[in-house]
Design a protein around this motif. Structure first.
Motif, short mmCIF file in Angstrom:
data_model
loop_
_atom_site.label_atom_id
_atom_site.label_comp_id
_atom_site.label_asym_id
_atom_site.label_seq_id
_atom_site.Cartn_x
_atom_site.Cartn_y
_atom_site.Cartn_z
N SER A 103 0.83 -1.19 0.00
CA SER A 103 0.00 0.00 0.00
C SER A 103 0.87 1.25 0.00
CB SER A 103 -0.91 -0.01 1.22
OG SER A 103 -1.91 0.95 1.01
N PHE A 104 0.23 2.37 -0.24
CA PHE A 104 0.95 3.64 -0.34
C PHE A 104 0.46 4.60 0.72
CE2 PHE A 104 1.87 1.71 -4.23
CZ PHE A 104 3.11 2.19 -4.58
N PRO A 105 1.34 5.45 1.23
CA PRO A 105 0.91 6.41 2.25
C PRO A 105 -0.23 7.26 1.71
CG PRO A 105 3.29 6.53 1.87
CD PRO A 105 2.75 5.60 0.85
N GLY A 106 -1.22 7.49 2.52
CA GLY A 106 -2.32 8.37 2.11
C GLY A 106 -3.34 7.69 1.23
N TYR A 107 -3.18 6.42 0.99
CA TYR A 107 -4.13 5.72 0.12
C TYR A 107 -4.71 4.55 0.87
CZ TYR A 107 -6.08 3.04 -3.68
OH TYR A 107 -6.95 2.35 -4.50
N SER A 108 -6.03 4.48 0.95
CA SER A 108 -6.61 3.30 1.61
C SER A 108 -7.53 2.59 0.63
CB SER A 108 -7.36 3.70 2.86
OG SER A 108 -8.29 4.69 2.55
N GLU A 109 -7.50 1.29 0.70
CA GLU A 109 -8.32 0.48 -0.19
C GLU A 109 -9.79 0.57 0.21
OE1 GLU A 109 -7.10 -0.78 -2.65
OE2 GLU A 109 -4.98 -0.88 -2.21
N PRO A 110 -10.70 0.35 -0.75
CA PRO A 110 -12.11 0.25 -0.38
C PRO A 110 -12.29 -0.90 0.62
CG PRO A 110 -11.82 0.17 -2.76
CD PRO A 110 -10.45 0.14 -2.17
N PRO A 111 -13.30 -0.81 1.52
CA PRO A 111 -13.47 -1.87 2.51
C PRO A 111 -13.59 -3.23 1.84
CG PRO A 111 -15.07 -0.09 2.83
CD PRO A 111 -14.31 0.23 1.59
N GLY A 112 -12.94 -4.23 2.39
CA GLY A 112 -13.05 -5.58 1.86
C GLY A 112 -12.16 -5.86 0.66
N TYR A 113 -11.35 -4.90 0.26
CA TYR A 113 -10.53 -5.09 -0.93
C TYR A 113 -9.41 -6.11 -0.66
CZ TYR A 113 -8.15 -4.13 -5.24
OH TYR A 113 -7.58 -4.27 -6.47
N VAL A 114 -9.21 -7.00 -1.61
CA VAL A 114 -8.14 -8.00 -1.46
C VAL A 114 -7.03 -7.61 -2.43
CG1 VAL A 114 -7.56 -10.44 -1.70
CG2 VAL A 114 -9.84 -9.78 -0.91
N TYR A 115 -5.82 -7.51 -1.92
CA TYR A 115 -4.70 -7.12 -2.79
C TYR A 115 -4.46 -8.15 -3.89
CZ TYR A 115 -3.10 -3.22 -0.07
OH TYR A 115 -3.01 -2.02 0.54
N HIS A 198 -4.76 6.95 -9.61
CA HIS A 198 -6.06 7.23 -10.24
C HIS A 198 -7.22 6.54 -9.54
CE1 HIS A 198 -3.22 8.32 -13.46
NE2 HIS A 198 -4.18 9.14 -13.86
N ASP A 199 -6.96 5.36 -8.99
CA ASP A 199 -8.04 4.58 -8.39
C ASP A 199 -8.57 5.22 -7.10
OD1 ASP A 199 -9.52 1.96 -8.65
OD2 ASP A 199 -8.71 1.72 -6.62
N ARG A 200 -7.81 6.16 -6.55
CA ARG A 200 -8.25 6.80 -5.30
C ARG A 200 -9.36 7.83 -5.54
NH1 ARG A 200 -2.76 9.92 -3.75
NH2 ARG A 200 -2.01 7.85 -4.30
N VAL A 201 -9.56 8.25 -6.78
CA VAL A 201 -10.56 9.30 -7.05
C VAL A 201 -11.97 8.74 -6.92
CG1 VAL A 201 -11.43 10.92 -8.78
CG2 VAL A 201 -8.98 10.43 -8.66
N MET A 281 -3.00 13.61 -6.34
CA MET A 281 -2.79 12.70 -7.48
C MET A 281 -1.34 12.84 -7.94
SD MET A 281 -6.35 12.79 -9.62
CE MET A 281 -6.02 11.28 -10.55
N VAL A 282 -0.46 12.29 -7.13
CA VAL A 282 0.98 12.39 -7.38
C VAL A 282 1.54 10.98 -7.48
CG1 VAL A 282 3.17 13.24 -6.48
CG2 VAL A 282 1.07 14.52 -6.03
N CYS A 283 2.24 10.70 -8.55
CA CYS A 283 2.87 9.39 -8.70
C CYS A 283 4.29 9.50 -8.16
CB CYS A 283 2.88 8.97 -10.17
SG CYS A 283 3.77 7.43 -10.43
N PRO A 284 4.56 8.91 -6.99
CA PRO A 284 5.88 9.09 -6.37
C PRO A 284 7.00 8.58 -7.27
CG PRO A 284 4.42 7.78 -4.95
CD PRO A 284 3.67 8.04 -6.21
N ASN A 285 6.72 7.54 -8.04
CA ASN A 285 7.77 6.99 -8.90
C ASN A 285 8.12 7.91 -10.05
OD1 ASN A 285 8.65 4.12 -8.08
ND2 ASN A 285 6.47 4.21 -7.65
N MET A 286 7.12 8.60 -10.57
CA MET A 286 7.38 9.55 -11.66
C MET A 286 8.22 10.73 -11.17
SD MET A 286 6.25 9.05 -14.76
CE MET A 286 5.22 7.89 -15.65
N LYS A 287 8.13 11.02 -9.87
CA LYS A 287 8.84 12.18 -9.33
C LYS A 287 10.27 11.84 -8.90
CE LYS A 287 5.01 14.46 -9.82
NZ LYS A 287 4.66 14.78 -11.20
#
Ligand code: 13P
Ligand code: SF4
Length: 333
Positions: A103-115, A198-201, A281-287
């Motif tokens: 997972s990424f800081p500041g991003y949480s999966e929808p409830p019940g989401y399986v990685y 993008h999926d966080r929007v 909406m920042v892609c840490p890898n692109m930066k």
């Protein structure tokens, strides 16, 4: 060294090495400013294939530099930030085992989401024998080598419709696949990967942005969730957004993609106003690519990206098949 001095050194080294600096639309402003070419994944793949330069410096994430190496085996492909990867591309491997997703800081999966931690392309193909595989360019070269054709966000529908039969497997982005499904009569067998940027929007984010900027048109990247795409005014790739904003008579836009695109949108449309759909909406890898890394890479000719020949020739078939098709697929409105 000060930024201006680094820029001068980069320009000097660039000429000395006969290098072409290519940057994705999500790169830092200062990297985009110094690049010879900026663009979306499809444009950059095409340019990498066409260039006469001896050295390509790819400012982006690893699958992009790999694609340049696949398409231009005689050129030296360098990547300033060798650890810049696309987490979505890591969500699928040829065989299971790679890519336990984190997972990424500041991003949480929808409830019940399986990685989706252990996707294996070979398992997917075994489940649907004979069904062609469309690999989003956001995949590693070995995954492309096991696929029939590549696609980008700009041409996914055209790619799917170019294939024989009524079903396709689309890897790895579930959101892009759902968007494609909406725009084609073929059956799209989607996989469960996603882009954490993008999926966080959410729909609520779009409503909130519209409330703040009631005259603005909403542009969204097809890596956003389908419910977000359905309420947006225009769905397209990063370069598609540049074209749309330029051609539109509207003067305000809400931008539903990585914030790096704002640099070109604002530069190329000084009379128009652009708001990020979400500021995070920042892609840490692109930066990860910085002026200093770019300078050191050119100075030392280090960080060479070279795809092994056995993988390269097979991955090239999938990329070439895509590049032979027309660049644009229909997008919404
Ligand atoms: P584009 O092909 O639209 O530039 O998108 C690439 C990408 O990584 C989107 O997150
Ligand atoms: Fe990958 Fe998303 Fe970053 Fe694009 S924005 S490179 S899909 S993580």
């Amino acid at each position: 060294m000060k930024d201006q001095q680094i820029v001068e050194q980069i320009m000097e080294l660039k000429n000395k090495r006969k290098a072409l600096i290519i940057a994705h639309n999500y790169q830092r402003d200062e990297i985009q400013a110094i690049a010879d070419l900026t663009g979306d994944s499809l444009e950059l793949s095409r340019k990498a294939a066409e260039t006469d330069a001896e050295v390509i410096v790819f400012c982006g994430v690893n699958f992009m530099a790999e694609s340049a190496s696949v398409l231009s085996p005689d050129k030296t492909v360098l990547m300033p930030a060798m650890d810049a990867m696309c987490p979505m591309a890591e969500m699928i491997a040829v065989d299971s085992g790679r890519g336990v997703y984190q997972s990424f800081p500041g991003y949480s999966e929808p409830p019940g989401y399986v990685y989706p931690s252990k996707f294996s392309l070979r398992d997917i193909k075994a489940k649907y024998p004979g069904v062609p595989v469309v690999a989003y360019v956001n995949t590693t070269a070995d995954v492309k080598a096991e696929s029939d054709i590549c696609c980008t966000s700009a041409n996914v529908v055209a790619v799917i419709e170019s294939l024989p039969g009524e079903r396709v497997i689309c890897i790895p982005d579930k959101n892009l696949s759902m968007w494609a499904q909406k725009n084609t009569k073929k059956e799209v067998i989607a996989w469960d990967g996603y882009c954490h940027v993008h999926d966080r929007v959410t729909v609520a984010d779009v409503s909130a942005a519209r409330q703040l900027h009631p005259n603005a048109l909403v542009m969204a990247h097809p890596e956003c969730r389908i419910e977000v795409l359905e309420i947006s005014d225009h769905v397209t790739s990063t370069s598609g957004m540049l074209k749309y904003a330029k051609a539109s008579s509207a003067s305000e836009f809400i931008v539903g993609t990585e914030i790096g695109l704002l640099y070109r949108l604002r530069k190329e449309n000084p009379d128009k106003t652009f708001y990020p759909l979400r500021k995070d909406m920042v892609c840490p890898n692109m930066k990860k690519t910085t002026l200093t890394l770019l300078y050191e890479t050119l100075r030392d000719m280090r960080n060479i990206v070279k795809v092994p020949e056995e993988i390269r020739t097979r991955a090239k078939k999938a990329l070439d098949r895509m590049l032979a098709l027309s660049a644009n697929s229909p997008s919404k409105r």
